[in-house]
Write an enzyme that holds these catalytic residues in place. Structure first.
Site, PDB file in Angstrom:
ATOM      1  N   GLN A  25       0.826  -1.211   0.000  1.00  0.00           N
ATOM      2  CA  GLN A  25       0.000   0.000   0.000  1.00  0.00           C
ATOM      3  C   GLN A  25       0.858   1.258   0.000  1.00  0.00           C
ATOM      4  OE1 GLN A  25      -0.473  -2.664   2.005  1.00  0.00           O
ATOM      5  NE2 GLN A  25      -2.635  -2.966   2.507  1.00  0.00           N
ATOM      6  N   ASP A  47      -6.366   1.945  12.367  1.00  0.00           N
ATOM      7  CA  ASP A  47      -7.585   1.208  12.067  1.00  0.00           C
ATOM      8  C   ASP A  47      -8.471   1.045  13.297  1.00  0.00           C
ATOM      9  OD1 ASP A  47      -7.456  -0.094   9.133  1.00  0.00           O
ATOM     10  OD2 ASP A  47      -5.457   0.169   9.944  1.00  0.00           O
ATOM     11  N   LYS A  89      -1.710  -0.924  10.432  1.00  0.00           N
ATOM     12  CA  LYS A  89      -1.096  -1.879   9.506  1.00  0.00           C
ATOM     13  C   LYS A  89       0.168  -2.482  10.109  1.00  0.00           C
ATOM     14  CE  LYS A  89      -2.397  -2.778   6.212  1.00  0.00           C
ATOM     15  NZ  LYS A  89      -3.296  -3.914   5.875  1.00  0.00           N
TER      16      LYS A  89
END
Length: 326
Positions: A182, A223, A234
């Protein structure tokens, strides 16, 4: 360009699996299509998932009344670690008694509020960084917490955008973010479009960037934030926090209030998503490990509160390392 939006009764979203080479849009008309897009990370990023969850409920109550409960349950569980998804589902679902139009109105308010909230937290984050480091500030980031993770502005990258507007941003070091890259695929694409100077590094080099003094601060998204201030983000975030503490660099988490989960007392109470082993043993179509290799593909890790210098939301500043709790 908005990462996720509502147009003509359908969800329209950037298909993030195609980036950086192929910029294509998804048109999603059913909850099942949305769940598939979320699971394969075509739609990803905690704030964007909150919007997707709310819009998915609007689809379910409008078009799929006979399967509504099943489909909403599947949507809510599509990514178990990112609390924003369930938050968006539950907030839209709370308007069900007022009818489908009210559910959609709530979902659209969540969508528009995401832009306002992220701009507000970005300003607060930039203010705080400039109190703790002289500009121009060289920053390290991990994964993608830019416009692609939200509706259009960004959380961690939103902070960097404000620093750049103020002439206070130096260089940005971007961790690649294995196994789905990502950082390499998404964050570098966003930074290039914004004209922000950046350098890509492998994840294992992240702590050395801080140890060598190349970056003076770490800015990441989240998150989920537990009630004690533990940050779930992450996988690979925790080593950066350790390195930042060793180097004496501020470790800043930029996340909206919707990411704070008072129902999770600490990080060890949060379910950590374990993803498909194929993501680890393949790079694209190339197999990079012998057949039958055992894997543990943890998608997230937990950064203890005492390593988190500050968390900025659209409403407040929290300093977990000083004992402050969300």
């Amino acid at each position: 360009m908005r990462t996720i939006d509502w147009r003509d009764g359908r969800i329209v979203a950037v298909d993030q699996t195609g980036l950086p080479h192929d910029v294509r849009m998804l048109e999603i008309g059913t909850t099942a299509e949305l769940v598939d897009a979320i699971k394969r990370l075509a739609i990803r990023g905690a704030p964007a998932l909150g919007v997707a969850g709310a819009l998915g409920v609007a689809l379910a109550v409008r078009d799929e009344p006979e399967d509504r409960d099943r489909d909403i349950k599947a949507l809510r569980a599509a990514r178990p670690t990112a609390v924003n998804l369930a938050w968006g589902v539950d907030r839209a679902l709370a308007r069900l008694g007022d009818g489908p139009d009210a559910v959609l109105a709530e979902a659209l308010e969540i969508l528009e509020a995401d832009v306002r909230d992220n701009r507000a937290l970005a300003r607060r984050g930039a203010d705080w960084l400039l109190e703790h480091a002289a500009g121009p500030i060289d920053v390290q980031t991990h994964c993608n917490a830019g416009g692609l993770a939200c509706v259009e502005w960004g959380t961690a990258l939103g902070v960097l955008r404000v620093l750049r507007e103020r002439g206070a941003l130096g260089h940005v070091y971007v961790d690649e973010t294995r196994p789905l890259l990502q950082g390499a695929r998404l964050t570098t694409w966003e930074l290039a479009r914004l004209g922000i100077a950046h350098t890509l590094v492998v994840d294992a080099a992240g702590p050395s960037i801080l140890a060598r003094g190349l970056a003076g601060a770490v800015v990441v998204g989240a998150d989920r934030v537990a009630a004690n201030g533990d940050v779930i983000n992450k996988v690979g975030t925790y080593p950066l926090a350790l390195a930042a503490a060793r180097a004496g660099a501020p470790f800043l988490v930029a996340a909206p209030e919707s990411t704070i989960d008072p129902a999770s007392p600490a990080g060890d109470a949060v379910e950590i998503e374990v993803r498909d082993p194929d993501e680890l043993v393949h790079i694209g179509q190339t197999v990079v490990a012998p057949p039958g290799t055992a894997t543990l593909n943890l998608a997230f890790d937990v950064t203890p509160a005492d390593l988190v210098t500050a968390i900025v939301t659209e409403r407040r500043l929290i300093r977990p390392a000083r004992g402050e709790r969300p």
